[in-house]
Scaffold this motif. Structure first.
Motif, PDB file in Angstrom:
ATOM      1  N   PRO A 183       0.640  -1.249   0.129  1.00 22.62           N
ATOM      2  CA  PRO A 183       0.008  -0.137   0.113  1.00 22.62           C
ATOM      3  C   PRO A 183       0.774   1.195   0.117  1.00 22.62           C
ATOM      4  N   GLU A 184       2.147   1.194   0.544  1.00 25.29           N
ATOM      5  CA  GLU A 184       2.867   2.524   0.618  1.00 25.29           C
ATOM      6  C   GLU A 184       3.340   2.737  -0.803  1.00 25.29           C
ATOM      7  N   PHE A 185       3.690   1.719  -1.736  1.00 23.66           N
ATOM      8  CA  PHE A 185       4.081   2.030  -3.166  1.00 23.66           C
ATOM      9  C   PHE A 185       2.677   2.768  -3.728  1.00 23.66           C
ATOM     10  N   GLY A 186       1.451   2.020  -3.321  1.00 27.00           N
ATOM     11  CA  GLY A 186       0.245   2.691  -4.140  1.00 27.00           C
ATOM     12  C   GLY A 186       0.127   4.081  -3.607  1.00 27.00           C
ATOM     13  N   PHE A 187       0.345   4.449  -2.503  1.00 27.47           N
ATOM     14  CA  PHE A 187       0.243   5.878  -2.007  1.00 27.47           C
ATOM     15  C   PHE A 187       1.129   6.823  -2.748  1.00 27.47           C
ATOM     16  N   TYR A 188       2.267   6.600  -2.803  1.00 27.34           N
ATOM     17  CA  TYR A 188       3.367   7.273  -3.550  1.00 27.34           C
ATOM     18  C   TYR A 188       3.203   7.505  -5.287  1.00 27.34           C
ATOM     19  N   PHE A 189       2.721   6.225  -5.617  1.00 24.49           N
ATOM     20  CA  PHE A 189       2.180   6.134  -7.136  1.00 24.49           C
ATOM     21  C   PHE A 189       1.141   7.092  -7.295  1.00 24.49           C
ATOM     22  N   LEU A 190       0.093   7.228  -6.402  1.00 27.53           N
ATOM     23  CA  LEU A 190      -1.101   8.022  -6.830  1.00 27.53           C
ATOM     24  C   LEU A 190      -0.501   9.451  -6.622  1.00 27.53           C
ATOM     25  N   ARG A 191       0.430   9.619  -5.647  1.00 34.02           N
ATOM     26  CA  ARG A 191       0.883  11.119  -5.694  1.00 34.02           C
ATOM     27  C   ARG A 191       1.546  11.522  -6.885  1.00 34.02           C
ATOM     28  N   LEU A 192       2.326  10.672  -7.517  1.00 31.27           N
ATOM     29  CA  LEU A 192       3.107  10.813  -8.659  1.00 31.27           C
ATOM     30  C   LEU A 192       2.062  11.107  -9.842  1.00 31.27           C
ATOM     31  N   ALA A 193       1.237  10.048 -10.117  1.00 34.35           N
ATOM     32  CA  ALA A 193       0.104  10.197 -11.087  1.00 34.35           C
ATOM     33  C   ALA A 193      -0.496  11.577 -11.165  1.00 34.35           C
ATOM     34  N   SER A 194      -0.869  11.937  -9.735  1.00 34.68           N
ATOM     35  CA  SER A 194      -1.652  13.385  -9.509  1.00 34.68           C
ATOM     36  C   SER A 194      -0.773  14.552  -9.959  1.00 34.68           C
ATOM     37  N   ALA A 195       0.461  14.335  -9.332  1.00 33.30           N
ATOM     38  CA  ALA A 195       1.356  15.467  -9.678  1.00 33.30           C
ATOM     39  C   ALA A 195       1.412  15.450 -11.294  1.00 33.30           C
ATOM     40  N   ARG A 196       1.609  14.593 -12.016  1.00 29.93           N
ATOM     41  CA  ARG A 196       1.965  14.537 -13.389  1.00 29.93           C
ATOM     42  C   ARG A 196       0.574  15.070 -14.163  1.00 29.93           C
ATOM     43  N   LEU A 197      -0.508  14.659 -13.573  1.00 34.49           N
ATOM     44  CA  LEU A 197      -1.977  15.090 -14.034  1.00 34.49           C
ATOM     45  C   LEU A 197      -1.763  16.746 -13.776  1.00 34.49           C
ATOM     46  N   PHE A 198      -1.442  17.335 -12.918  1.00 33.32           N
ATOM     47  CA  PHE A 198      -1.440  18.589 -12.598  1.00 33.32           C
ATOM     48  C   PHE A 198      -0.563  19.392 -13.769  1.00 33.32           C
ATOM     49  N   GLN A 199       0.622  18.816 -13.828  1.00 34.55           N
ATOM     50  CA  GLN A 199       1.712  19.398 -14.764  1.00 34.55           C
ATOM     51  C   GLN A 199       1.099  19.433 -16.089  1.00 34.55           C
ATOM     52  N   ASN A 200       0.426  18.301 -16.571  1.00 37.01           N
ATOM     53  CA  ASN A 200      -0.274  18.269 -17.837  1.00 37.01           C
ATOM     54  C   ASN A 200      -1.339  19.450 -18.122  1.00 37.01           C
ATOM     55  N   ILE A 201      -2.027  19.548 -17.080  1.00 32.08           N
ATOM     56  CA  ILE A 201      -3.145  20.819 -16.921  1.00 32.08           C
ATOM     57  C   ILE A 201      -2.395  21.999 -17.150  1.00 32.08           C
ATOM     58  N   GLY A 202      -1.502  22.240 -16.391  1.00 31.04           N
ATOM     59  CA  GLY A 202      -0.623  23.587 -16.519  1.00 31.04           C
ATOM     60  C   GLY A 202      -0.196  23.688 -17.942  1.00 31.04           C
ATOM     61  N   ARG A 203       0.399  22.781 -18.454  1.00 25.55           N
ATOM     62  CA  ARG A 203       0.953  22.854 -20.141  1.00 25.55           C
ATOM     63  C   ARG A 203      -0.063  23.441 -20.757  1.00 25.55           C
ATOM     64  N   LEU A 204      -1.244  22.570 -20.832  1.00 24.74           N
ATOM     65  CA  LEU A 204      -2.604  22.850 -21.496  1.00 24.74           C
ATOM     66  C   LEU A 204      -2.918  24.269 -21.106  1.00 24.74           C
ATOM     67  N   GLU A 205      -2.916  24.759 -20.077  1.00 29.87           N
ATOM     68  CA  GLU A 205      -3.622  26.037 -19.787  1.00 29.87           C
ATOM     69  C   GLU A 205      -2.549  27.238 -20.368  1.00 29.87           C
ATOM     70  N   GLU A 206      -1.147  26.682 -20.369  1.00 32.56           N
ATOM     71  CA  GLU A 206      -0.380  27.766 -20.655  1.00 32.56           C
ATOM     72  C   GLU A 206      -0.362  27.932 -22.464  1.00 32.56           C
ATOM     73  N   ARG A 207      -0.706  26.745 -23.126  1.00 40.53           N
ATOM     74  CA  ARG A 207      -0.745  26.757 -24.689  1.00 40.53           C
ATOM     75  C   ARG A 207      -2.208  27.586 -25.026  1.00 40.53           C
ATOM     76  N   LEU A 208      -3.191  27.445 -24.015  1.00 37.54           N
ATOM     77  CA  LEU A 208      -4.481  28.070 -24.343  1.00 37.54           C
ATOM     78  C   LEU A 208      -4.126  29.435 -24.169  1.00 37.54           C
ATOM     79  N   ALA A 209      -3.532  29.735 -23.148  1.00 37.86           N
ATOM     80  CA  ALA A 209      -3.391  31.222 -22.847  1.00 37.86           C
ATOM     81  C   ALA A 209      -2.730  31.908 -23.887  1.00 37.86           C
ATOM     82  N   GLU A 210      -1.440  30.942 -24.384  1.00 37.80           N
ATOM     83  CA  GLU A 210      -0.835  31.434 -25.888  1.00 37.80           C
ATOM     84  C   GLU A 210      -1.581  31.924 -26.987  1.00 37.80           C
ATOM     85  N   HIS A 211      -2.735  31.107 -27.233  1.00 40.18           N
ATOM     86  CA  HIS A 211      -3.627  31.166 -28.323  1.00 40.18           C
ATOM     87  C   HIS A 211      -4.641  32.267 -28.106  1.00 40.18           C
ATOM     88  N   ALA A 212      -5.026  32.465 -26.898  1.00 40.46           N
ATOM     89  CA  ALA A 212      -5.950  33.356 -26.495  1.00 40.46           C
ATOM     90  C   ALA A 212      -5.400  34.739 -26.241  1.00 40.46           C
TER      91      ALA A 212
END
Length: 222
Positions: A183-212
């Motif tokens: 379970p400890e591995f699972g907890f940290y994996f979810l933290r990593l996946a969540s962090a990557r999800l927020f990174q992807n959202i940040g990239r998309l927001e930057e691209r949208l801001a550039e186009h807008a």
């Protein structure tokens, strides 16, 4: 001096102790304590085999002791590397021992949008692009992990190889096994996946801001 009775008594006591550890392993819900108690059971059975000159039992449990020790070391190393990744650069190098190498050619599609997701990839060499967003992924990136967390396990984008290279792949089933085992591995994996999800959202927001962003208007000449 006749020590046969002593050896028999010692073997009985050792057998009872070993049985206790064997039963204890059946109550373990996670892999690390299971491996540790398995090693203790192997050790007790090795000790009881010595005075009885039961070399078959001794050899069997010596081998199992080493195997359990190796698996325990592997799991402890995995947890340590996951913790290190969470506290540093979100690298997933720790998954490499569980991954399979795959060669990719120019123009090859590793997966398509909306198809069933079963695998995620670690980029070792070459160049790869998420088709719909146009984002190019660098060497060392993990891609495809979010499909494991989505409700329908579907790909959200297509991935194309734009320069021949190598990736490492790991199935969601293997990741789920690691998750259940520790379970400890699972907890940290979810933290990593969540962090990557927020990174992807940040990239998309930057691209949208550039186009807008409004185009800079040049002043008209009089």
């Amino acid at each position: 001096m006749d020590i046969s009775h002593l050896a028999e008594h010692f073997g009985t006591v050792g057998g009872v102790a070993a049985s206790f550890f064997v039963v204890a392993t059946c109550t373990m819900r996670t892999m690390i304590p299971l491996r540790a108690f398995g090693m203790l059971a192997n050790l007790m059975l090795m000790i009881t085999a010595l005075p009885l000159h039961n070399f078959l039992q001794l050899g069997l449990h010596a081998g199992l002791f080493c195997l359990n020790g190796y698996r325990l070391h592997q799991m402890l190393l995995l947890v340590r590397e996951v913790k290190k990744s969470v506290n540093s650069d979100l690298s997933m190098d720790w998954l490499k021992p569980f991954m399979t190498k795959r060669k990719c050619k120019l123009g090859e599609m590793l997966f398509y949008k909306n198809e069933k997701a079963e695998t995620m990839f670690y980029i070792v060499s070459g160049r790869y692009r998420l088709v719909e967003s146009g984002i190019e992924l660098p060497v060392g990136a993990i891609v495809g992990e979010l499909g494991m967390l989505s409700p329908y396990n579907e790909r959200t984008q297509s991935l194309e190889c734009i320069e021949s290279g190598t990736v490492l792949s790991v199935s969601y089933r293997q990741v789920e096994e690691l998750y259940v085992q520790n379970p400890e591995f699972g907890f940290y994996f979810l933290r990593l996946a969540s962090a990557r999800l927020f990174q992807n959202i940040g990239r998309l927001e930057e691209r949208l801001a550039e186009h807008a962003a409004p185009a800079v208007m040049t002043p008209k000449l009089a």
